[in-house]
Design an enzyme around this catalytic site. Sequence first.
Site, PDB file in Angstrom:
ATOM      1  N   ARG A  88       0.808  -1.211   0.000  1.00 16.20           N
ATOM      2  CA  ARG A  88       0.000   0.000   0.000  1.00 16.20           C
ATOM      3  C   ARG A  88       0.841   1.260   0.000  1.00 16.20           C
ATOM      4  NH1 ARG A  88      -5.042  -1.872   2.412  1.00 16.20           N
ATOM      5  NH2 ARG A  88      -6.439  -0.131   2.683  1.00 16.20           N
ATOM      6  N   ARG A 171      -9.884   7.641   4.224  1.00 13.61           N
ATOM      7  CA  ARG A 171      -9.249   6.469   3.599  1.00 13.61           C
ATOM      8  C   ARG A 171      -9.022   6.698   2.113  1.00 13.61           C
ATOM      9  NH1 ARG A 171     -13.532   2.323   5.034  1.00 13.61           N
ATOM     10  NH2 ARG A 171     -12.380   0.910   3.695  1.00 13.61           N
TER      11      ARG A 171
HETATM   12  P1  AP5 Z   1      -8.593  -2.885   4.191  1.00 10.49           P
HETATM   13  O1  AP5 Z   1      -9.405  -3.826   4.970  1.00 10.49           O
HETATM   14  O2  AP5 Z   1      -7.631  -3.384   3.216  1.00 10.49           O
HETATM   15  O3  AP5 Z   1      -9.604  -1.850   3.519  1.00 10.49           O
HETATM   16  P2  AP5 Z   1      -9.554  -1.054   2.118  1.00 10.49           P
HETATM   17  O4  AP5 Z   1      -8.344  -1.134   1.311  1.00 10.49           O
HETATM   18  O5  AP5 Z   1      -9.993   0.283   2.508  1.00 10.49           O
HETATM   19  O6  AP5 Z   1     -10.544  -1.840   1.241  1.00 10.49           O
HETATM   20  P3  AP5 Z   1     -11.937  -2.369   1.644  1.00 10.49           P
HETATM   21  O7  AP5 Z   1     -11.791  -3.674   2.365  1.00 10.49           O
HETATM   22  O8  AP5 Z   1     -12.710  -1.297   2.319  1.00 10.49           O
HETATM   23  O9  AP5 Z   1     -12.598  -2.577   0.219  1.00 10.49           O
HETATM   24  P4  AP5 Z   1     -12.469  -3.767  -0.822  1.00 10.49           P
HETATM   25  O10 AP5 Z   1     -11.738  -3.283  -1.997  1.00 10.49           O
HETATM   26  O11 AP5 Z   1     -12.012  -5.028  -0.166  1.00 10.49           O
HETATM   27  O12 AP5 Z   1     -13.998  -3.897  -1.234  1.00 10.49           O
HETATM   28  P5  AP5 Z   1     -15.094  -5.043  -0.920  1.00 10.49           P
HETATM   29  O13 AP5 Z   1     -14.817  -6.250  -1.737  1.00 10.49           O
HETATM   30  O14 AP5 Z   1     -15.300  -5.219   0.525  1.00 10.49           O
HETATM   31  O15 AP5 Z   1      -7.808  -1.915   5.190  1.00 10.49           O
HETATM   32  C1  AP5 Z   1      -8.427  -1.354   6.319  1.00 10.49           C
HETATM   33  C2  AP5 Z   1      -7.425  -0.582   7.145  1.00 10.49           C
HETATM   34  O16 AP5 Z   1      -6.379  -1.458   7.625  1.00 10.49           O
HETATM   35  C3  AP5 Z   1      -6.663   0.538   6.410  1.00 10.49           C
HETATM   36  O17 AP5 Z   1      -7.383   1.741   6.396  1.00 10.49           O
HETATM   37  C4  AP5 Z   1      -5.383   0.630   7.238  1.00 10.49           C
HETATM   38  O18 AP5 Z   1      -5.608   1.333   8.432  1.00 10.49           O
HETATM   39  C5  AP5 Z   1      -5.106  -0.816   7.589  1.00 10.49           C
HETATM   40  N1  AP5 Z   1      -4.259  -1.493   6.589  1.00 10.49           N
HETATM   41  C6  AP5 Z   1      -4.620  -2.571   5.802  1.00 10.49           C
HETATM   42  N2  AP5 Z   1      -3.609  -2.937   4.995  1.00 10.49           N
HETATM   43  C7  AP5 Z   1      -2.587  -2.100   5.274  1.00 10.49           C
HETATM   44  C8  AP5 Z   1      -1.268  -1.968   4.750  1.00 10.49           C
HETATM   45  N3  AP5 Z   1      -0.810  -2.777   3.763  1.00 10.49           N
HETATM   46  N4  AP5 Z   1      -0.483  -0.972   5.240  1.00 10.49           N
HETATM   47  C9  AP5 Z   1      -0.916  -0.176   6.233  1.00 10.49           C
HETATM   48  N5  AP5 Z   1      -2.158  -0.227   6.762  1.00 10.49           N
HETATM   49  C10 AP5 Z   1      -2.974  -1.191   6.294  1.00 10.49           C
HETATM   50  O19 AP5 Z   1     -16.396  -4.332  -1.565  1.00 10.49           O
HETATM   51  C11 AP5 Z   1     -16.949  -3.160  -0.989  1.00 10.49           C
HETATM   52  C12 AP5 Z   1     -18.481  -3.222  -1.056  1.00 10.49           C
HETATM   53  O20 AP5 Z   1     -18.906  -3.154  -2.414  1.00 10.49           O
HETATM   54  C13 AP5 Z   1     -19.100  -4.508  -0.506  1.00 10.49           C
HETATM   55  O21 AP5 Z   1     -20.304  -4.198   0.123  1.00 10.49           O
HETATM   56  C14 AP5 Z   1     -19.332  -5.389  -1.741  1.00 10.49           C
HETATM   57  O22 AP5 Z   1     -20.421  -6.273  -1.574  1.00 10.49           O
HETATM   58  C15 AP5 Z   1     -19.622  -4.322  -2.805  1.00 10.49           C
HETATM   59  N6  AP5 Z   1     -19.122  -4.683  -4.140  1.00 10.49           N
HETATM   60  C16 AP5 Z   1     -17.923  -5.262  -4.453  1.00 10.49           C
HETATM   61  N7  AP5 Z   1     -17.779  -5.399  -5.786  1.00 10.49           N
HETATM   62  C17 AP5 Z   1     -18.901  -4.878  -6.337  1.00 10.49           C
HETATM   63  C18 AP5 Z   1     -19.353  -4.722  -7.687  1.00 10.49           C
HETATM   64  N8  AP5 Z   1     -18.606  -5.124  -8.733  1.00 10.49           N
HETATM   65  N9  AP5 Z   1     -20.556  -4.143  -7.902  1.00 10.49           N
HETATM   66  C19 AP5 Z   1     -21.337  -3.736  -6.839  1.00 10.49           C
HETATM   67  N10 AP5 Z   1     -20.954  -3.863  -5.553  1.00 10.49           N
HETATM   68  C20 AP5 Z   1     -19.764  -4.432  -5.298  1.00 10.49           C
END
Ligand code: AP5
Length: 213
Positions: A88, A171
Amino acid sequence: MRIVLLGPPGAGKGTQGELLVKKYKIPHVSTGDILRAAIKEETELGQKAKVYVERGELVPDGLVVGIVKERLAREDAASGFLLDGFPRTPAQAEALDASLREMGMQLTAVINVDVDTEILLERLTGRRVCRDCGATYHIKFNPPTVRCVCDKCGGELYQREDDAAETVRQRLEVYRKQTEPLIAYYKEQNILYTVDGSQEIEQVFADIIEFLQ
Ligand code: AP5
Ligand code: MG
Ligand code: ZN
């Protein structure tokens, strides 16, 4: 298959990751999931990570790099893995390259899941996650059969704390500043594939599979 899923919060990394690991039978390494589990269990790592995660900021590189290195050294990752939410920062990407080199490995591909900001906001604020098995739903785009109940295990669905609107904005900003530069980093290595992540879940998956094959 050694895959990295890159993309902003809410792009669908977790959703696509789940489908990909099932298809390729490789471990799903999500640093976000690992950190949330550590926070829930109040481990030493969890105590250190909590403030950052709650504020929507990145946990310091040193902490995260250590976790991932350990995870990739485990036996089940020897023939492949899927990294979700890591690297990241440029420092994390360089650390990953260095440890893969040490292990005589290379990334197969970096999948950049590209989605516009307005869609991301709607996806994140409507997301619900199972407290017991971690399955992810969306109140509108991917609803459970019974409201607030997990289809897979019957567990209770909840809203992630960092999906509150103000934290989501933070974020997204952190992503633009610290993570987006990795797109150029991997483009230069010729292993980047950008997929249109605003399509339906099944179509995004089909596009990724087509590229990987
Ligand atoms: P992390 O858990 O990695 O969160 P993120 O990167 O913000 O990503 P999300 O999990 O929120 O989204 P996603 O892309 O997985 O989407 P999802 O599939 O759920 O990180 C959280 C925190 O941890 C960070 O802020 C940081 O503090 C820390 N952290 C983590 N890794 C780190 C690192 N490497 N370094 C430092 N800190 C770190 O989908 C989202 C929603 O949309 C769901 O409801 C889903 O059902 C829906 N959806 C998905 N695809 C579609 C589609 N094609 N059409 C319609 N809806 C959809
Ligand atoms: Mg996720
Ligand atoms: Zn469940």
